[in-house]
Design a protein around this motif. Structure first.
Motif, PDB file in Angstrom:
ATOM      1  N   VAL A 236       1.090 -37.893 -36.060  1.00 46.44           N
ATOM      2  CA  VAL A 236       1.554 -38.280 -34.733  1.00 46.44           C
ATOM      3  C   VAL A 236       2.335 -39.588 -34.851  1.00 46.44           C
ATOM      4  O   VAL A 236       1.830 -40.561 -35.403  1.00 46.44           O
ATOM      5  N   VAL A 238       4.243 -42.564 -32.688  1.00 41.42           N
ATOM      6  CA  VAL A 238       4.398 -43.107 -31.343  1.00 41.42           C
ATOM      7  C   VAL A 238       5.688 -43.912 -31.345  1.00 41.42           C
ATOM      8  O   VAL A 238       5.855 -44.822 -32.150  1.00 41.42           O
ATOM      9  N   LYS A 252       6.429 -45.363 -23.775  1.00 45.35           N
ATOM     10  CA  LYS A 252       6.149 -44.788 -25.079  1.00 45.35           C
ATOM     11  C   LYS A 252       6.212 -43.280 -25.011  1.00 45.35           C
ATOM     12  O   LYS A 252       6.015 -42.685 -23.948  1.00 45.35           O
ATOM     13  N   SER A 254       4.754 -39.962 -27.511  1.00 45.56           N
ATOM     14  CA  SER A 254       4.004 -39.585 -28.706  1.00 45.56           C
ATOM     15  C   SER A 254       4.500 -38.243 -29.178  1.00 45.56           C
ATOM     16  O   SER A 254       4.713 -37.349 -28.356  1.00 45.56           O
ATOM     17  N   TRP A 256       3.738 -35.262 -32.099  1.00 46.12           N
ATOM     18  CA  TRP A 256       2.919 -34.701 -33.174  1.00 46.12           C
ATOM     19  C   TRP A 256       3.841 -33.753 -33.910  1.00 46.12           C
ATOM     20  O   TRP A 256       4.198 -32.695 -33.384  1.00 46.12           O
ATOM     21  N   GLN A 271       5.242 -32.887 -28.087  1.00 46.39           N
ATOM     22  CA  GLN A 271       5.621 -34.224 -27.622  1.00 46.39           C
ATOM     23  C   GLN A 271       5.041 -34.465 -26.235  1.00 46.39           C
ATOM     24  O   GLN A 271       5.020 -33.548 -25.411  1.00 46.39           O
ATOM     25  N   PRO A 274       2.237 -40.786 -22.942  1.00 50.85           N
ATOM     26  CA  PRO A 274       0.807 -41.076 -22.817  1.00 50.85           C
ATOM     27  C   PRO A 274       0.414 -41.407 -21.384  1.00 50.85           C
ATOM     28  O   PRO A 274      -0.019 -42.512 -21.077  1.00 50.85           O
ATOM     29  N   ARG A 291      -4.749 -41.538 -24.335  1.00 54.19           N
ATOM     30  CA  ARG A 291      -4.684 -41.895 -25.755  1.00 54.19           C
ATOM     31  C   ARG A 291      -4.976 -40.658 -26.575  1.00 54.19           C
ATOM     32  O   ARG A 291      -5.555 -39.703 -26.075  1.00 54.19           O
TER      33      ARG A 291
END
Ligand SMILES: *[C@@H]1O[C@H](CO)[C@@H](O)[C@H](O)[C@H]1NC(C)=O
Ligand SMILES: *[C@@H]1O[C@H](CO)[C@@H](O)[C@H](O)[C@H]1NC(C)=O
Ligand SMILES: *[C@@H]1O[C@H](CO)[C@@H](O)[C@H](O)[C@H]1NC(C)=O
Ligand SMILES: *[C@@H]1O[C@H](CO)[C@@H](O)[C@H](O)[C@H]1NC(C)=O
Ligand SMILES: *[C@@H]1O[C@H](CO)[C@@H](O)[C@H](O)[C@H]1NC(C)=O
Ligand SMILES: *[C@@H]1O[C@H](CO)[C@@H](O)[C@H](O)[C@H]1NC(C)=O
Ligand SMILES: *[C@@H]1O[C@H](CO)[C@@H](O)[C@H](O)[C@H]1NC(C)=O
Ligand SMILES: *[C@@H]1O[C@H](CO)[C@@H](O)[C@H](O)[C@H]1NC(C)=O
Ligand SMILES: *[C@@H]1O[C@H](CO)[C@@H](O)[C@H](O)[C@H]1NC(C)=O
Length: 400
Positions: A236, A238, A252, A254, A256, A271, A274, A291
């Motif tokens: 992952v 960020v 942000k 994230s 993966w 994607q 968060p 998170r």
């Protein structure tokens, strides 16, 4: 020569740079916008009403390739993505084998040699813990998990207009729903977090509606499993997101990603931003951060036994799992609204990257550009006068 070019480019004023960026963004936008996939939807290919759940197949055909999206509620909900290098590849299902759930080979792509990439995302469990001290640290106090493979899922509710499907499962008097949307071109979701999507991606929204919390201070986690073939690595990343115009207060994103072993090529991605929302029609205060844990290799076989789609397609599945937890210390608990929604994008290739939007560029150009232009004009004026003076100097010298 190159030094001169470098120095020259360093001297490009921000206002000019902004204009260039606008032009490039517009051109890039129109170039990408031109890319289009033809979508078609098929429910339970080759079977009328299979027992135990539905299998949705969305074909997304490009110029010389096809993406096959398979979404199944036979067991734990799973989305399987197959990328082939042929515009005429087809999905075949042997329902006898598919429903026997004890061997692979119940679902395959023809011709088999056209397969470039395969990856699946499985929603394995919903976890709930009692956050007695409001630390939002999911360490202990877990209630028995909801195992999504054991849910009774509704039939898929397909939208008439768009390739859009809704799947719901009951959790006591409440529900856990997954809304799938497959895209044929670039665009952006209507609702927050308004994720940017490409023609190579699909979006899933998870909604936890009216689930009776087992404690007034309950918080939830969702466990996801990514499944692929051999020689794959997943991690992952960020990234900072530069533009929060579409997802207020979140900077942000994230992602993966699945990498082929030994290279940095991104083959596929999941994607998300968060953030989750505590109401179905959220205002800014309803946003709650989330998170994720680091992906850990799991047992491909146990994932395959939880989802018939995984069992049917992968002969030797490998999996990696992670948890997404909703809410931070001090944030309202689930029972404040009894609702959570979280959105993710699943696709092949590299994840879409937010560019500065024209609005932001406009604001920057107005904010930075105007003073810079004034400075430049001033500078140019001074320069011209100086140069004029310098030229004038030697011109007078002979006379002196
Ligand atoms: C697919 O078609 C495009 C043009 O339509 C071409 O540029 C590209 O090389 C083709 N890709 C493959 C793998 O054949
Ligand atoms: C489906 O699989 C079963 C069991 O392997 C097999 O007996 C049957 O012939 C297959 N059906 C088709 C149409 O291939
Ligand atoms: C799978 O299950 C079916 C019926 O339940 C059985 O006939 C078949 O032999 C089983 N196959 C394997 C490989 O265990
Ligand atoms: C909550 O706080 C109390 C007092 O500090 C502590 O004894 C207890 O172990 C904590 N509970 C958890 C689940 O952390
Ligand atoms: C869900 O079903 C599987 C297979 O039937 C079983 O092994 C598992 O214990 C069940 N999970 C729960 C939480 O009941
Ligand atoms: C299917 O979805 C539509 C729109 O989301 C909704 O109006 C309808 O009631 C749903 N049908 C069923 C059977 O859930
Ligand atoms: C990746 O490649 C290395 C060396 O080539 C190998 O040792 C490792 O097991 C591979 N990892 C996976 C996940 O296949
Ligand atoms: C998710 O969290 C639960 C509870 O802490 C843990 O048992 C499980 O292993 C986690 N799953 C993954 C894939 O990390
Ligand atoms: C949350 O749950 C507690 C205990 O059941 C209850 O007293 C409280 O009113 C609930 N909060 C909301 C906003 O419903």
């Amino acid at each position: 020569m190159s030094a001169a070019v470098a120095r020259g480019s360093r001297l490009v004023p921000p206002a000019v740079a902004a204009v260039v960026v606008v032009v490039v963004v517009c051109l890039a936008g129109s170039a990408r916008g031109a890319f289009h996939r033809q979508l078609s939807v098929e429910l339970n290919p080759g079977s009328l009403n299979p027992p135990g759940g539905d299998l949705l197949h969305v074909r997304a055909v490009g110029a010389n390739d096809t993406l096959h999206y398979l979404f199944s509620s036979q067991g734990a909900p799973a989305l399987l993505l197959l990328h082939t290098d042929s515009a005429s590849s087809a999905i075949k299902v042997n329902w006898t084998q598919f429903l026997a759930r004890n061997t692979s080979g119940g679902l395959w792509v023809e011709p088999e040699s056209s397969l470039l990439f395969s990856s699946a995302l499985v929603f394995s469990r919903l976890l709930e813990y009692d956050d007695v001290n409001d630390t939002a640290e999911p360490t202990s106090q877990f209630f028995p998990p909801y195992d999504l493979q054991n849910f009774t899922w509704s039939r898929l509710n397909l939208s008439d207009s768009a390739p859009n499907a809704l799947l719901c499962g009951g959790v006591a008097q409440g529900s856990l729903c997954l809304q799938l949307a497959v895209f044929g071109e670039e665009g952006r979701g209507q609702a927050w977090p308004r994720l940017l999507h490409s023609a190579d991606s699909s979006q899933l929204e998870v909604r936890l509606d009216n689930v009776p919390p087992r404690s007034p201070r309950s918080r939830f986690l969702l466990e996801l499993q990514e499944v692929g073939g051999a020689s794959r690595l997943s991690r992952v990343d960020v990234r900072r997101s530069i533009d929060d115009e579409f997802t207020p207060s979140i900077f942000k994103v994230s992602q993966w990603v699945s990498l082929s072993n030994g290279s940095s090529d991104v083959l596929g991605f999941v994607q998300w931003k968060p953030v989750a929302y505590r109401r179905s029609r959220p205002v800014l205060e309803d946003a709650t951060p989330c998170r994720h844990s680091e992906p850990v290799p799991g047992s491909g076989d146990s994932v395959a036994s939880s989802s018939m789609l995984i069992r049917a397609f992968f002969a030797a599945p490998r999996s990696a799992g992670l948890n997404v937890s909703f809410g931070l210390a001090g944030e309202p608990f689930y029972n404040s609204t009894g609702f959570l929604s979280w959105t993710l994008l699943v696709g092949v290739g590299s994840p879409p990257v937010d560019a500065f939007s024209p609005l932001v560029i406009g604001i920057m150009a107005a904010g930075l550009g105007t003073p810079v232009v004034l400075l430049l004009l001033g500078g140019a004026y001074v320069c011209v006068r100086r140069r004029g003076g310098a030229n004038a100097g030697p011109a007078y010298e002979p006379i002196n």
